[in-house]
Design a protein around this motif. Structure first.
Motif, PDB file in Angstrom:
ATOM      1  N   ILE A  80       0.827  -1.207   0.000  1.00  0.00           N
ATOM      2  CA  ILE A  80       0.000   0.000   0.000  1.00  0.00           C
ATOM      3  C   ILE A  80       0.864   1.260   0.000  1.00  0.00           C
ATOM      4  O   ILE A  80       0.603   2.210  -0.744  1.00  0.00           O
ATOM      5  N   THR A  81       1.901   1.260   0.826  1.00  0.00           N
ATOM      6  CA  THR A  81       2.731   2.462   0.950  1.00  0.00           C
ATOM      7  C   THR A  81       3.438   2.793  -0.354  1.00  0.00           C
ATOM      8  O   THR A  81       3.541   3.973  -0.736  1.00  0.00           O
ATOM      9  N   ARG A  82       3.942   1.791  -1.053  1.00  0.00           N
ATOM     10  CA  ARG A  82       4.657   2.054  -2.308  1.00  0.00           C
ATOM     11  C   ARG A  82       3.747   2.738  -3.319  1.00  0.00           C
ATOM     12  O   ARG A  82       4.143   3.694  -3.993  1.00  0.00           O
TER      13      ARG A  82
ATOM     14  N   TYR B 106       1.645  10.293  -4.487  1.00  0.00           N
ATOM     15  CA  TYR B 106       2.056  11.566  -3.891  1.00  0.00           C
ATOM     16  C   TYR B 106       3.161  12.226  -4.702  1.00  0.00           C
ATOM     17  O   TYR B 106       3.159  13.448  -4.906  1.00  0.00           O
ATOM     18  N   VAL B 107       4.129  11.443  -5.147  1.00  0.00           N
ATOM     19  CA  VAL B 107       5.198  11.999  -5.977  1.00  0.00           C
ATOM     20  C   VAL B 107       4.616  12.636  -7.237  1.00  0.00           C
ATOM     21  O   VAL B 107       4.987  13.745  -7.631  1.00  0.00           O
ATOM     22  N   GLU B 108       3.675  11.937  -7.846  1.00  0.00           N
ATOM     23  CA  GLU B 108       3.026  12.437  -9.059  1.00  0.00           C
ATOM     24  C   GLU B 108       2.275  13.737  -8.786  1.00  0.00           C
ATOM     25  O   GLU B 108       2.386  14.709  -9.549  1.00  0.00           O
TER      26      GLU B 108
ATOM     27  N   LYS C  89       3.211  17.518 -10.192  1.00  0.00           N
ATOM     28  CA  LYS C  89       2.244  18.223 -11.029  1.00  0.00           C
ATOM     29  C   LYS C  89       1.848  19.577 -10.447  1.00  0.00           C
ATOM     30  O   LYS C  89       1.432  20.474 -11.189  1.00  0.00           O
ATOM     31  N   SER C  90       1.958  19.730  -9.137  1.00  0.00           N
ATOM     32  CA  SER C  90       1.546  20.988  -8.504  1.00  0.00           C
ATOM     33  C   SER C  90       2.494  22.132  -8.836  1.00  0.00           C
ATOM     34  O   SER C  90       2.141  23.300  -8.676  1.00  0.00           O
TER      35      SER C  90
ATOM     36  N   TYR D 224       8.321  15.061  -0.674  1.00  0.00           N
ATOM     37  CA  TYR D 224       7.044  14.739  -1.324  1.00  0.00           C
ATOM     38  C   TYR D 224       5.884  14.703  -0.329  1.00  0.00           C
ATOM     39  O   TYR D 224       4.875  14.053  -0.577  1.00  0.00           O
ATOM     40  N   LYS D 225       6.061  15.369   0.832  1.00  0.00           N
ATOM     41  CA  LYS D 225       4.984  15.535   1.816  1.00  0.00           C
ATOM     42  C   LYS D 225       4.527  14.213   2.418  1.00  0.00           C
ATOM     43  O   LYS D 225       3.378  14.056   2.823  1.00  0.00           O
ATOM     44  N   VAL D 226       5.424  13.237   2.449  1.00  0.00           N
ATOM     45  CA  VAL D 226       5.150  11.962   3.106  1.00  0.00           C
ATOM     46  C   VAL D 226       6.260  11.705   4.120  1.00  0.00           C
ATOM     47  O   VAL D 226       7.445  11.727   3.772  1.00  0.00           O
ATOM     48  N   THR D 227       5.881  11.483   5.374  1.00  0.00           N
ATOM     49  CA  THR D 227       6.857  11.160   6.418  1.00  0.00           C
ATOM     50  C   THR D 227       6.359   9.955   7.200  1.00  0.00           C
ATOM     51  O   THR D 227       5.229   9.495   7.024  1.00  0.00           O
TER      52      THR D 227
END
Length: 561
Positions: free
Chosen positions: A391-393, A399-401, A405-406, A448-451
């Motif tokens: 799930i995490t991968r 999130y990277v995508e 894109k932002s 990428y805003k994931v910790t």
């Protein structure tokens, strides 16, 4: 003669009844600085009225210099003498006269303190770059001193507990800084790591600082559980019904506990990639040759590689042996190890709705925290690690995508995501950390805003590079020297903090250090109880209860590190 009497009256005033008026000493006064250095800390000689038994490692000491206050932590206590010979012929201290003569003069106490911060006249805490002069006076920290360092509770700062013996104030974590880098909650078994994690997550959710994806190994976080003392404690879904979603791998377990869940998670065999198995090498005893074979099978049989391997049809096995370089023994060994997948009901050959997309929708679009309950599969470390990796991968890829894109526009970025994993050393072992998605996330920091929020009782088994990237460490009692070294590695003043960490109480005490606090702090953590629920739901700060809350350290407190 009368002149002499008047002079005596000035020096030794008396009240209306003729009794001497005794001046009250400052109860916060400890003594004076007599030595030390910036790197090793300072030594403070205690004044004679200060009992060493009233002191404890972990408390705060403030040294009042000429231009600034120095905020310090007590790290060691020592007995000393002015005459070494007295140790060979100790005086009779039961004699009050001898005791008064020797105490504080020939025999005295020394405390060692680690310099943490300096506070200028503008009350702004700053890193320590100098030391106070000889014989500067030292005091127990007061409520004002602590508030000057840790501030007040607000939309970003969250009360996590009280400093030792100073229960009229509180320690406030900067939640924004907490979630922007990975967090570690460490402690030996039975020290209340799950309850402490639940307190932290409650603060993050109530302040809206991040959404959380919690891989709930033992069903501790989502729904009501029974604590060790027999009381029912609420889960995050019951505290924040509009902000938390429960999903499950074991619907029967959830129904039996009357836990309200949103959907059952199903994972198709066809979506499992060899990369998902790399983090299971040690737990499933998969060799590098077997992992290479998995990649080969994936290239030959495409998405049906696991199903066809488990079916084990003779013609399929013969084809692989003839057209690839996979040894027959390796393929059979891989087949035997993957057979346990057939016992896990959440894995299926049937087409199912994409559970990962539904989780992403909850996290990103609805901005809800998600608790994934494992039920009976929580007892299988292999199942826990497979699902968490899988799930995490995929969420990380999404999130990277989205962040790419932002193009730096915050309004188009996904919300900050904190992923909670237990038994973290299994995911972040030095042998596999570079190969798992969790190792990648830990090294990326907040790019990428994931910790991560890692919960573990053996931090020494976590990859050293990953440990160095953990921004805030919340550590309960540890008694293994390797684990203590791992937690303190890279921390300024680690030598003194080692003594503090090894002497924490087994319950409801922790040392917090790193990105979310201005300096290391020992706290008695908040109880996860009805008062906590009311405060969280009301959105108001919590004050410590108890009429005997003390205004300053060292005034008869009974709590000790």
């Amino acid at each position: 003669m009368n002149q002499n009497i008047q002079n005596l009256d000035e020096w030794f005033p008396r009240d209306a009844q003729g009794k001497p008026i005794l001046t009250t000493p400052d109860q916060n006064y400890l003594g004076v600085v007599v030595g030390g250095s910036l790197s090793r800390g300072l030594q403070i000689r205690l004044e004679r009225a200060q009992s060493v038994e009233d002191l404890a490692v972990g408390r705060y000491v403030v040294i009042h210099g000429e231009q600034k206050r120095f905020f310090c932590m007590l790290t060691d206590i020592e007995l000393n003498t002015a005459n070494i010979g007295i140790q060979n012929d100790p005086p009779d201290m039961s004699d009050p006269f001898l005791r008064d003569i020797y105490t504080g003069t020939v025999a005295y106490g020394i405390i060692h303190v680690a310099l943490m911060l300096s506070i200028d006249e503008d009350n702004t805490p700053k890193p320590v770059k100098t030391i106070p002069a000889h014989f500067t006076r030292a005091y127990n920290a007061t409520e004002k001193d602590v508030n000057d360092v840790f501030g007040h509770e607000d939309d970003i700062h969250f009360n996590v507990g009280v400093p030792l013996e100073l229960e009229q104030t509180q320690i406030n974590l900067d939640l924004r800084r907490l979630v922007e880098r990975s967090v570690g909650v460490f402690g030996k078994s039975g020290t209340g790591k799950s309850f402490l994690t639940r307190v932290l997550l409650s603060g993050i959710i109530s302040r809206g600082q991040a959404v959380n994806l919690i891989f709930d190994m033992h069903n501790d976080y989502g729904w009501q559980i029974t604590s060790e003392n027999g009381y029912h404690v609420k889960g995050l879904r019951q505290l924040f019904p509009a902000n938390v979603s429960i999903i499950t791998l074991d619907p029967e377990s959830s129904r039996r506990r009357k836990a309200s869940y949103d959907f059952e998670v199903k994972l198709p065999f066809s979506e499992i990639e060899p990369f998902d198995l790399e983090g299971l090498k040690s737990t499933m005893d998969l060799s590098d040759t077997m992992i290479d074979a998995a990649y080969t099978l994936r290239s030959v049989w495409d998405k049906k590689w696991i199903s066809r391997l488990l079916e084990g049809r003779a013609e399929d096995l013969e084809y692989i042996q003839e057209h690839t370089n996979i040894p027959g023994g390796t393929m059979l060994a891989l087949q035997r190890r993957l057979e346990r997948f057939q016992r896990w009901e959440f894995l299926t050959n049937e087409p199912v709705e994409d559970s990962v997309q539904r989780i992403i929708h909850l996290l990103v679009d609805e901005e809800k925290s998600v608790v994934l309950e494992f039920g009976k599969y929580g007892n299988s470390l292999e199942a826990y690690m497979l699902v968490a990796n899988y799930i995490t991968r995929r969420i990380h890829e999404k999130y990277v995508e989205k962040v790419d894109k932002s193009l730096g526009d915050p309004s188009h970025e996904p919300p900050q995501l904190l992923i909670v994993i237990e038994e973290a050393h299994k995911f972040l072992d030095p042998r596999v950390a570079s190969q798992t998605i969790f190792g990648v996330i830990a090294r990326e920091l907040r790019k990428y805003k994931v910790t991560l929020l890692v919960v573990d009782q053996r931090p020494s088994q976590i990859d050293e590079e990953v440990m160095s990237q953990i921004g805030t460490r919340v550590t309960a009692l540890l008694d293994n020297e390797r684990d203590i070294h791992a937690v303190l590695n890279g921390v300024s003043g680690a030598g003194g903090l080692r003594e503090v960490l090894a002497r924490l109480d087994t319950k409801q005490q922790a040392i917090i250090m790193g990105h979310a606090v201005p300096m290391p702090v020992v706290v008695r953590t908040r109880a996860y109880d009805e008062d906590f629920y009311k405060a969280i739901l009301a959105g108001s700060p919590v004050r410590s209860n108890g009429d005997d809350a003390r205004k300053s350290l060292g005034k008869g407190g009974k709590k000790r590190v």
